[in-house]
Scaffold this motif. Sequence first.
Motif, mmCIF file in Angstrom:
data_model
loop_
_atom_site.group_PDB
_atom_site.id
_atom_site.type_symbol
_atom_site.label_atom_id
_atom_site.label_comp_id
_atom_site.label_asym_id
_atom_site.label_seq_id
_atom_site.Cartn_x
_atom_site.Cartn_y
_atom_site.Cartn_z
ATOM 1 N N GLU A 173 0.829 -1.205 0.000
ATOM 2 C CA GLU A 173 0.000 0.000 0.000
ATOM 3 C C GLU A 173 0.865 1.257 0.000
ATOM 4 O O GLU A 173 0.612 2.196 -0.740
ATOM 5 C CB GLU A 173 -0.940 -0.005 1.218
ATOM 6 N N ALA A 174 1.913 1.261 0.823
ATOM 7 C CA ALA A 174 2.811 2.413 0.890
ATOM 8 C C ALA A 174 3.523 2.618 -0.448
ATOM 9 O O ALA A 174 3.670 3.756 -0.906
ATOM 10 C CB ALA A 174 3.828 2.224 2.007
ATOM 11 N N ALA A 175 3.943 1.530 -1.086
ATOM 12 C CA ALA A 175 4.611 1.639 -2.391
ATOM 13 C C ALA A 175 3.650 2.201 -3.433
ATOM 14 O O ALA A 175 4.010 3.067 -4.232
ATOM 15 C CB ALA A 175 5.138 0.276 -2.834
ATOM 16 N N ARG A 176 2.404 1.717 -3.419
ATOM 17 C CA ARG A 176 1.412 2.210 -4.373
ATOM 18 C C ARG A 176 1.130 3.692 -4.116
ATOM 19 O O ARG A 176 1.072 4.479 -5.049
ATOM 20 C CB ARG A 176 0.130 1.391 -4.268
ATOM 21 N N ASN A 177 0.980 4.058 -2.836
ATOM 22 C CA ASN A 177 0.721 5.452 -2.501
ATOM 23 C C ASN A 177 1.892 6.349 -2.875
ATOM 24 O O ASN A 177 1.693 7.468 -3.311
ATOM 25 C CB ASN A 177 0.390 5.609 -1.017
ATOM 26 N N SER A 178 3.123 5.867 -2.710
ATOM 27 C CA SER A 178 4.271 6.686 -3.070
ATOM 28 C C SER A 178 4.361 6.856 -4.593
ATOM 29 O O SER A 178 4.749 7.926 -5.059
ATOM 30 C CB SER A 178 5.569 6.109 -2.502
ATOM 31 N N ARG A 179 3.989 5.828 -5.363
ATOM 32 C CA ARG A 179 3.949 5.979 -6.828
ATOM 33 C C ARG A 179 2.887 6.990 -7.224
ATOM 34 O O ARG A 179 3.112 7.846 -8.074
ATOM 35 C CB ARG A 179 3.662 4.644 -7.523
ATOM 36 N N LEU A 180 1.708 6.895 -6.606
ATOM 37 C CA LEU A 180 0.623 7.837 -6.869
ATOM 38 C C LEU A 180 1.071 9.250 -6.509
ATOM 39 O O LEU A 180 0.882 10.186 -7.289
ATOM 40 C CB LEU A 180 -0.620 7.439 -6.067
ATOM 41 N N GLN A 181 1.670 9.399 -5.353
ATOM 42 C CA GLN A 181 2.171 10.704 -4.905
ATOM 43 C C GLN A 181 3.199 11.243 -5.897
ATOM 44 O O GLN A 181 3.166 12.422 -6.247
ATOM 45 C CB GLN A 181 2.784 10.566 -3.506
ATOM 46 N N ALA A 182 4.102 10.384 -6.364
ATOM 47 C CA ALA A 182 5.141 10.810 -7.308
ATOM 48 C C ALA A 182 4.524 11.288 -8.624
ATOM 49 O O ALA A 182 4.947 12.301 -9.189
ATOM 50 C CB ALA A 182 6.126 9.671 -7.567
ATOM 51 N N VAL A 183 3.521 10.569 -9.125
ATOM 52 C CA VAL A 183 2.853 10.968 -10.370
ATOM 53 C C VAL A 183 2.161 12.312 -10.187
ATOM 54 O O VAL A 183 2.283 13.215 -11.014
ATOM 55 C CB VAL A 183 1.844 9.887 -10.829
ATOM 56 N N LEU A 184 1.436 12.463 -9.092
ATOM 57 C CA LEU A 184 0.736 13.722 -8.841
ATOM 58 C C LEU A 184 1.709 14.886 -8.648
ATOM 59 O O LEU A 184 1.460 15.996 -9.120
ATOM 60 C CB LEU A 184 -0.189 13.587 -7.629
ATOM 61 N N ILE B 22 -2.101 21.094 -6.312
ATOM 62 C CA ILE B 22 -3.033 20.139 -6.903
ATOM 63 C C ILE B 22 -2.964 18.761 -6.244
ATOM 64 O O ILE B 22 -3.958 18.059 -6.168
ATOM 65 C CB ILE B 22 -2.825 20.033 -8.431
ATOM 66 N N VAL B 23 -1.801 18.382 -5.726
ATOM 67 C CA VAL B 23 -1.672 17.077 -5.074
ATOM 68 C C VAL B 23 -2.643 16.995 -3.897
ATOM 69 O O VAL B 23 -3.421 16.047 -3.783
ATOM 70 C CB VAL B 23 -0.226 16.813 -4.609
ATOM 71 N N HIS B 24 -2.626 18.002 -3.047
ATOM 72 C CA HIS B 24 -3.527 18.020 -1.885
ATOM 73 C C HIS B 24 -4.988 18.065 -2.344
ATOM 74 O O HIS B 24 -5.833 17.341 -1.829
ATOM 75 C CB HIS B 24 -3.219 19.219 -0.996
ATOM 76 N N THR B 25 -5.288 18.915 -3.319
ATOM 77 C CA THR B 25 -6.665 19.059 -3.803
ATOM 78 C C THR B 25 -7.195 17.746 -4.361
ATOM 79 O O THR B 25 -8.313 17.342 -4.048
ATOM 80 C CB THR B 25 -6.742 20.153 -4.891
ATOM 81 N N LEU B 26 -6.398 17.076 -5.172
ATOM 82 C CA LEU B 26 -6.865 15.835 -5.790
ATOM 83 C C LEU B 26 -6.997 14.695 -4.789
ATOM 84 O O LEU B 26 -7.893 13.866 -4.899
ATOM 85 C CB LEU B 26 -5.926 15.414 -6.922
ATOM 86 N N LEU B 27 -6.116 14.635 -3.815
ATOM 87 C CA LEU B 27 -6.158 13.529 -2.856
ATOM 88 C C LEU B 27 -7.160 13.756 -1.725
ATOM 89 O O LEU B 27 -7.520 12.806 -1.030
ATOM 90 C CB LEU B 27 -4.764 13.275 -2.279
#
Length: 175
Positions: free
Chosen positions: A20-31, A145-150
């Motif tokens: 989950e942390a790896a997936r979230n960090s990839r998502l965070q990196a993309v955003l 935008i990262v904060h807004t989207l998440l």
Amino acid sequence: MKQVILSAILIFTFAGHSIEAARNSRLQAVLEAIQDSIRATRSLSYQATYTNVNPNLEDSIYTTRARVWLIRVPNDSIFGCHFHVSGKDHYSAYEYYYDGQYSYEIRHDTITVFNPRQYPNTPSNPAKARTALLPFVHLIIDPNIVHTLLNGVVNESLIMKKSKRVLTLSYGKDK
């Protein structure tokens, strides 16, 4: 035996959190890459179609089509950009301009001028309420935008394909 089962549960739980942390960090990196790209972009143009449906009114489905040209002006307190919109909505064809001081709406032979600073800076401000900018334009000029989207995401997926990434964010009913 109980110790082995407990150890296995802890390992699987830890592994699940790591995935989950790896997936979230990839998502965070993309955003964050999207956010960096937006911050580096000074001007852009796009075409959009927006369909509005009001289930409480009969015959309330209408479509707005527009071409938008905008220049980001982060210190502009009204829109965060200056822009020109050319399009057609359920009333007629229109042109809409905002130069940082005034908003101009042109329909047929009528030009309506708004001074947005004469009104509270809310969505009810006539310059904002009548603008043809679509709701997602805020995301283009959003400095965080990262904060807004998440904010309020209930489910997300990130699929990496050769040269593209498909990001899907799902929000609760009211979002």
